[in-house]
Design an enzyme around this catalytic site. Sequence first.
Site, PDB file in Angstrom:
ATOM      1  CB  ALA A  41      -0.935  -0.003   1.207  1.00  8.66           C
ATOM      2  CE1 TYR A  42       5.470   5.478   2.906  1.00 12.57           C
ATOM      3  CE2 TYR A  42       7.060   4.271   1.585  1.00 12.57           C
ATOM      4  CZ  TYR A  42       6.714   5.387   2.316  1.00 12.57           C
ATOM      5  OH  TYR A  42       7.608   6.428   2.439  1.00 12.57           O
ATOM      6  CB  ALA A  43       5.153   0.184  -2.878  1.00 14.26           C
ATOM      7  CB  SER A  67       0.411   5.692  -1.269  1.00 15.39           C
ATOM      8  OG  SER A  67       1.560   5.540  -0.454  1.00 15.39           O
TER       9      SER A  67
END
Length: 122
Positions: free
Chosen positions: A26-28, A30
């Site tokens: 999810a971080y990647a 975003s």
Amino acid sequence: MIKKGSGKIINIASMLSFFGGYTVPAYAASKGGVAQLTKALANEWAGKGININALAPGYMDTEMNVALINDPGRNSEILNRIPAGRWGTPEDMKGILVLLASESSNYLNGAIIPVDGGYLNR
């Protein structure tokens, strides 16, 4: 900014804007989105006098990374890939931020600039 005909927008992307990362999809996703938004807005607004660029910090010695720093195996893995041989610090971000905010970067638009001690080079 559009009305004024000038301005500087500096987004914060991540090294994960360039690759997928590990255990943080999810971080990647975003941060990949931040990079593409930066480029898309630069395409639309460069002609209106607005510069939009992004910084992509590498592994930084911050609260967010305490678990990685304290994991001897992972910390060693990360440091072995950073040519500078150390984690970055918030201080390492200052110079490039000043450049992007200044008139010296008036012809720089849509760039995603790694601040990573050379991590991407390996």
